[in-house]
Design a protein around this motif. Structure first.
Motif, PDB file in Angstrom:
ATOM      1  N   TYR A 188       0.813  -1.220   0.000  1.00 39.30           N
ATOM      2  CA  TYR A 188       0.000   0.000   0.000  1.00 39.30           C
ATOM      3  C   TYR A 188       0.841   1.262   0.000  1.00 39.30           C
ATOM      4  O   TYR A 188       0.320   2.362  -0.102  1.00 39.30           O
TER       5      TYR A 188
ATOM      6  N   VAL B  43       2.767   5.660   4.317  1.00 35.90           N
ATOM      7  CA  VAL B  43       1.645   6.159   5.105  1.00 35.90           C
ATOM      8  C   VAL B  43       2.170   7.187   6.098  1.00 35.90           C
ATOM      9  O   VAL B  43       3.306   7.109   6.558  1.00 35.90           O
TER      10      VAL B  43
ATOM     11  N   ALA C  43      -2.252   8.634   2.885  1.00 38.30           N
ATOM     12  CA  ALA C  43      -1.659   7.476   2.216  1.00 38.30           C
ATOM     13  C   ALA C  43      -2.279   7.336   0.833  1.00 38.30           C
ATOM     14  O   ALA C  43      -3.500   7.317   0.713  1.00 38.30           O
ATOM     15  N   GLU C  44      -1.434   7.221  -0.182  1.00 36.21           N
ATOM     16  CA  GLU C  44      -1.966   7.103  -1.537  1.00 36.21           C
ATOM     17  C   GLU C  44      -2.637   5.759  -1.783  1.00 36.21           C
ATOM     18  O   GLU C  44      -3.614   5.678  -2.501  1.00 36.21           O
ATOM     19  N   GLY C  45      -2.142   4.686  -1.158  1.00 38.76           N
ATOM     20  CA  GLY C  45      -2.671   3.355  -1.415  1.00 38.76           C
ATOM     21  C   GLY C  45      -3.789   2.919  -0.489  1.00 38.76           C
ATOM     22  O   GLY C  45      -4.308   1.812  -0.626  1.00 38.76           O
ATOM     23  N   LEU C  46      -4.178   3.768   0.462  1.00 37.98           N
ATOM     24  CA  LEU C  46      -5.215   3.424   1.426  1.00 37.98           C
ATOM     25  C   LEU C  46      -6.316   4.477   1.424  1.00 37.98           C
ATOM     26  O   LEU C  46      -6.066   5.628   1.064  1.00 37.98           O
TER      27      LEU C  46
ATOM     28  N   ASP D 255      -7.653  -6.088   4.276  1.00 41.63           N
ATOM     29  CA  ASP D 255      -7.704  -5.315   3.035  1.00 41.63           C
ATOM     30  C   ASP D 255      -7.368  -3.852   3.356  1.00 41.63           C
ATOM     31  O   ASP D 255      -7.031  -3.514   4.492  1.00 41.63           O
ATOM     32  N   ALA D 256      -7.465  -2.991   2.367  1.00 39.89           N
ATOM     33  CA  ALA D 256      -7.062  -1.592   2.532  1.00 39.89           C
ATOM     34  C   ALA D 256      -7.894  -0.868   3.593  1.00 39.89           C
ATOM     35  O   ALA D 256      -7.353  -0.068   4.371  1.00 39.89           O
TER      36      ALA D 256
ATOM     37  N   ALA E 129      -6.324   0.823   6.957  1.00 43.21           N
ATOM     38  CA  ALA E 129      -6.521   2.257   7.214  1.00 43.21           C
ATOM     39  C   ALA E 129      -7.130   2.472   8.591  1.00 43.21           C
ATOM     40  O   ALA E 129      -6.685   3.337   9.348  1.00 43.21           O
TER      41      ALA E 129
END
Length: 189
Positions: free
Chosen positions: A32, A35, A50-53, A150-151, A155
């Motif tokens: 991910y 963060v 966070a870009e991936g979450l 999962d994301a 998060a």
């Protein structure tokens, strides 16, 4: 997805932010990416960047002082734009019953303290999704995303690192209740 472990490490806020930022935690959450969890002093709010979450935040309208965010029915918690409802059986004696109940859309979580100071986020259908060791003020937090995570789970677990979790144990609840009496003369209800 297979599980992975990562660390959230306290950072020194940039010069201009030192007066407004209480704590800054940064790390790389496996696939991910990077963060950042920023806990500000005024207003007292923690924000996940966070870009991936999914984006997330936690705040309390009446947080009694500088530090981690108080958790009760007035706490505002959002993940990915969805508001959460938080509950807790504050008078429960077993650690399994003292956990925070968190309803986030159609997901239902429990965040609780395990033995040896670990905390765990459990989702009602999938079981344990994230575990963490720490936090000890000024030191790193080790987080383990379990294979079922999962994301959204991740998060939520990261945002909860800004929460005051002293209420998750009976001794913490007792100390917190006694201290609340001396804080502005208001008891913990």
């Amino acid at each position: 997805m297979s599980g992975f472990t990562f660390e959230l490490v306290p950072q020194n806020p940039p010069g201009a932010e030192r007066k407004t930022v209480f704590l800054l935690l940064a790390g790389t959450a496996g696939p991910y990416g990077d963060v950042l969890l920023r806990i500000t002093r005024y207003p007292e709010e923690a924000t996940l960047i966070a870009e991936g979450l999914p984006q997330g935040s936690i705040s309390h309208p009446d947080n009694p002082g500088e530090g981690l965010i108080a958790v009760d029915v007035q706490t505002r918690l959002t993940i990915g734009g969805v508001g959460a409802i938080i509950s807790q059986k504050r008078r429960a004696l077993r650690k399994e019953d003292r956990g925070y109940g968190i309803s986030l859309g159609d997901r239902h979580y429990t965040y609780l303290r395990l033995d040896a100071g670990e905390e765990e986020l459990r989702e009602s259908e999938r079981g344990a999704v994230v575990r963490q060791r720490g936090p000890y003020r000024g030191s790193r937090i080790v987080m383990a995303a379990l294979p079922a995570a999962d994301a959204t789970d991740l998060a939520l677990a990261i945002v909860l690192q800004a929460a005051d979790t002293t209420q998750l144990t009976v001794p913490g609840m007792i100390v917190s209740s006694v201290m609340s009496i001396f804080n502005n003369g208001q008891g913990n209800v």
